[in-house]
Motif scaffolding. Structure first.
Motif, PDB file in Angstrom:
ATOM      1  N   CYS A  17       0.844  -1.198   0.000  1.00  0.00           N
ATOM      2  CA  CYS A  17       0.000   0.000   0.000  1.00  0.00           C
ATOM      3  C   CYS A  17       0.879   1.249   0.000  1.00  0.00           C
ATOM      4  O   CYS A  17       2.033   1.208   0.417  1.00  0.00           O
ATOM      5  CB  CYS A  17      -0.915  -0.006   1.227  1.00  0.00           C
ATOM      6  N   CYS A  73       0.713   3.582   1.927  1.00  0.00           N
ATOM      7  CA  CYS A  73       1.004   3.997   3.303  1.00  0.00           C
ATOM      8  C   CYS A  73       2.190   3.218   3.875  1.00  0.00           C
ATOM      9  O   CYS A  73       2.440   3.271   5.077  1.00  0.00           O
ATOM     10  CB  CYS A  73      -0.225   3.787   4.191  1.00  0.00           C
ATOM     11  N   CYS A  88      -6.863  -1.906   2.898  1.00  0.00           N
ATOM     12  CA  CYS A  88      -5.609  -1.880   3.662  1.00  0.00           C
ATOM     13  C   CYS A  88      -5.936  -1.724   5.144  1.00  0.00           C
ATOM     14  O   CYS A  88      -6.634  -0.781   5.542  1.00  0.00           O
ATOM     15  CB  CYS A  88      -4.727  -0.720   3.193  1.00  0.00           C
ATOM     16  N   CYS A  94      -4.431   1.904   6.527  1.00  0.00           N
ATOM     17  CA  CYS A  94      -4.956   3.242   6.227  1.00  0.00           C
ATOM     18  C   CYS A  94      -6.383   3.218   5.681  1.00  0.00           C
ATOM     19  O   CYS A  94      -6.988   4.264   5.453  1.00  0.00           O
ATOM     20  CB  CYS A  94      -4.043   3.946   5.213  1.00  0.00           C
TER      21      CYS A  94
HETATM   22 ZN   LIG Z   1      -2.540   1.521   3.388  1.00  0.00          ZN
END
Ligand SMILES: [Zn+2]
Length: 209
Positions: free
Chosen positions: A7, A9, A43, A46
């Motif tokens: 991801c 993040c 995810c 996040c």
């Molecule tokens: Zn994420």
């Protein structure tokens, strides 16, 4: 099979992907594929939604077909490979590239239409749409049908807008009759590369021919 999804993040999470599914045994997948909810993941770090494309084999015994689905990213590799492994099992293999095409093809089978006639109709629609919008990257997908019309959706004319195009059922039927009479006509042979039937075969760049 476990797959890792990275991801933005910086979190990477693991998901379990079925390698094979059977649409007769698990009919819930049919609607998920059609509405784009198939293999969507969130995810845990996040909350962002991911729609990755993984290779998957999808059997539909009731329709006598098995889809070998490849991610859109593997399109070039599919053309370069030149060969495919021998088919095994009783179901005819159909290659599909990308989940949008999977959703389109599942609807075509669900609605009892012939994929080759639908792809040929799409080819005419692409020619027409490209005359009007020569600079756009267009995508045309089958959407629905009635006894009078077939409806297609055109993406890419304007951002976030879908244009609807309806054609008379009789045009589809005439295309199908043409195919049955003259399956070797260039329009029909150009739609197929090995087990992959798609209007996209007519649009690939020269280096992938
Ligand atoms: Zn994420």
């Amino acid at each position: 099979m476990e797959q890792k999804i990275p991801c933005f993040c910086d979190n990477t999470f693991t998901v379990d992907i079925p390698e094979q599914i059977d649409l007769d045994a698990n009919t819930e997948y049919i609607d998920q594929i059609i509405d784009g909810a198939f293999l969507n993941f969130t995810c845990p770090g996040c909350g962002k939604k991911h729609k990755p494309e993984f290779a998957i084999s999808i059997a539909w015994p009731g329709k006598k077909v098995r889809f070998e689905v490849f991610p859109e990213l593997d399109r070039g590799e599919f053309y370069r490979r030149k060969k495919e492994t021998p088919d095994k099992g009783p179901l005819a293999r159909e290659t599909i590239i990308g989940y949008p095409e999977l959703s389109d093809r599942i609807m075509v089978y669900r609605d009892g239409l012939e994929p080759i006639a639908v792809e040929a109709v799409k080819y005419y629609l692409y020619l027409k749409a490209e005359e009007t919008y020569p600079d756009n990257e267009l995508e045309i997908w089958y959407a629905s049908s009635t006894p009078e019309t077939l409806e297609f959706h055109i993406h890419g004319i304007k951002e976030d807008e879908i244009a609807v195009m309806k054609i008379p059922y009789s045009l589809y039927k005439k295309t199908l009759d043409d195919y049955r009479k003259r399956p070797k006509d260039e329009i029909f042979t150009a739609l197929r590369v090995r087990s992959y039937l798609s209007v996209k075969n007519t649009m690939r760049p020269a280096e992938l021919k």
